[in-house]
Design a protein around this motif. Structure first.
Motif, short mmCIF file in Angstrom:
data_model
loop_
_atom_site.label_atom_id
_atom_site.label_comp_id
_atom_site.label_asym_id
_atom_site.label_seq_id
_atom_site.Cartn_x
_atom_site.Cartn_y
_atom_site.Cartn_z
N VAL A 60 39.26 44.54 28.56
CA VAL A 60 38.04 43.76 28.35
C VAL A 60 37.50 44.05 26.95
N HIS A 61 37.02 42.99 26.28
CA HIS A 61 36.47 43.15 24.94
C HIS A 61 35.46 42.04 24.65
N LEU A 62 34.74 42.18 23.57
CA LEU A 62 33.77 41.17 23.18
C LEU A 62 34.51 39.89 22.76
N PRO A 63 33.94 38.73 23.03
CA PRO A 63 34.61 37.47 22.70
C PRO A 63 34.98 37.38 21.22
N GLY A 64 36.24 37.06 20.97
CA GLY A 64 36.69 36.86 19.61
C GLY A 64 37.00 38.11 18.83
N ALA A 65 36.83 39.27 19.44
CA ALA A 65 37.06 40.53 18.72
C ALA A 65 38.55 40.77 18.47
N PRO A 108 28.96 37.62 27.68
CA PRO A 108 30.33 37.12 27.84
C PRO A 108 31.37 38.15 27.44
N ARG A 109 32.52 38.10 28.09
CA ARG A 109 33.59 39.05 27.84
C ARG A 109 34.94 38.35 27.95
N GLU A 110 35.94 38.96 27.33
CA GLU A 110 37.30 38.47 27.41
C GLU A 110 38.22 39.63 27.79
N GLY A 111 39.42 39.29 28.26
CA GLY A 111 40.39 40.32 28.58
C GLY A 111 40.99 40.15 29.96
N GLU A 112 41.90 41.06 30.31
CA GLU A 112 42.65 40.96 31.54
C GLU A 112 41.77 41.01 32.79
N ILE A 113 40.70 41.79 32.75
CA ILE A 113 39.85 41.92 33.93
C ILE A 113 38.52 41.19 33.76
N ALA A 114 38.43 40.35 32.73
CA ALA A 114 37.16 39.68 32.45
C ALA A 114 36.75 38.72 33.55
N SER A 115 37.71 38.20 34.30
CA SER A 115 37.38 37.24 35.35
C SER A 115 37.01 37.90 36.67
N THR A 116 37.15 39.22 36.76
CA THR A 116 36.76 39.93 37.99
C THR A 116 35.24 39.95 38.11
N PRO A 117 34.67 39.43 39.21
CA PRO A 117 33.22 39.39 39.34
C PRO A 117 32.59 40.78 39.30
N LEU A 118 31.51 40.90 38.57
CA LEU A 118 30.73 42.13 38.50
C LEU A 118 29.31 41.82 38.97
N SER A 119 28.49 42.84 39.01
CA SER A 119 27.13 42.67 39.55
C SER A 119 26.35 41.57 38.84
N GLY A 120 26.45 41.52 37.52
CA GLY A 120 25.71 40.52 36.78
C GLY A 120 26.20 39.10 37.02
N ASP A 121 27.47 38.97 37.39
CA ASP A 121 28.02 37.64 37.65
C ASP A 121 27.53 37.07 38.98
#
Length: 235
Positions: free
Chosen positions: A34-39, A104-117
């Motif tokens: 997971v990383h910041l978008p576009g990083a 917003p986040r990107e990466g392999e686990i970025a689509s996994t729902p978290l509390s904020g989602d």
């Protein structure tokens, strides 16, 4: 000396308005998760070569690492300045701050729902000096059994349960609020949180950013539905 950035909104501004380049200096496996978008990812050992090949010296550069205790971004920022980059920023709170705020986040686990989602962003909100009649009207209108009490800056002060407000005649929210409720950050994995809520009998918990501002209300029933559909991992 590189400029230290503490405000994530300033990171947004620099990227959107000044076309700043984002660079994560954590190891590649952590970046890929997971990383910041576009990083971009650049390790310290490869920074000299990659910076010359992949970055534009005429544009601002923002480097970040894990959190305030991690020194990788400070070291990378110092080296970039030595390499001739004039506008270098060190986003000191780093990825932990960004994710905890539910950005917003990107990466392999970025689509996994978290509390904020999962948190309901349209939660009923009231203030301590609001009359109970007014607060009850809002709860009734939205069909909610609990509302969040905040100050004028949306910092969480407490919770207001419908049954507590309805049981009192007259008065203001401050008379019956549940002060100092537990809160969670937006990047909290859902399954461990659900287990904790079940053990404590907690039906809802406010989700806040690192400064305590309300992001939403997470209800146990919503998480249970996700678990039942197999959409929640252990985190």
């Amino acid at each position: 000396m590189p400029t230290r950035l503490m405000d994530r909104q300033e990171v947004f501004r620099l990227v959107e308005q000044e076309m700043a380049q984002l660079v994560e200096v954590l190891p590649r496996e952590r970046y890929e998760q997971v990383h910041l978008p576009g990083a971009l990812q650049m390790g310290l050992r490869d920074l000299d070569r990659q910076a010359r090949e992949r970055l534009d010296t005429a544009r601002p550069v923002i480097v970040y690492c894990a959190d305030e205790l991690c020194d990788l971004s400070a070291r990378a920022a110092a080296r970039l300045q030595q390499l001739g980059f004039r506008q270098v920023y060190d986003y000191v709170p780093g990825k932990a701050d960004w994710l905890a705020a539910g950005l917003p986040r990107e990466g392999e686990i970025a689509s996994t729902p978290l509390s904020g989602d999962v948190a309901d962003r349209d939660v009923p909100v009231c203030t301590v000096d609001q009359t109970l009649d007014e607060a009850l009207a809002v709860l009734d209108e939205t069909g909610r059994r609990v509302g969040v009490v905040t100050d004028a800056d949306q910092v969480v002060i407490g919770l207001l349960r419908h049954e507590d407000a309805a049981a009192r005649i007259g008065g203001v929210v401050d008379d019956v609020l549940q002060s100092g409720p537990a809160t969670v950050r937006a990047d909290r994995p859902l399954l461990p949180l659900l287990e904790r809520m079940a053990r404590s009998g907690t039906a809802a918990v406010p989700v806040t950013d690192p400064e305590g501002h309300l992001l939403g209300l997470l209800e146990r029933e919503d998480v249970e539905r996700l678990v039942a559909r197999g959409e929640v991992g252990a985190g």
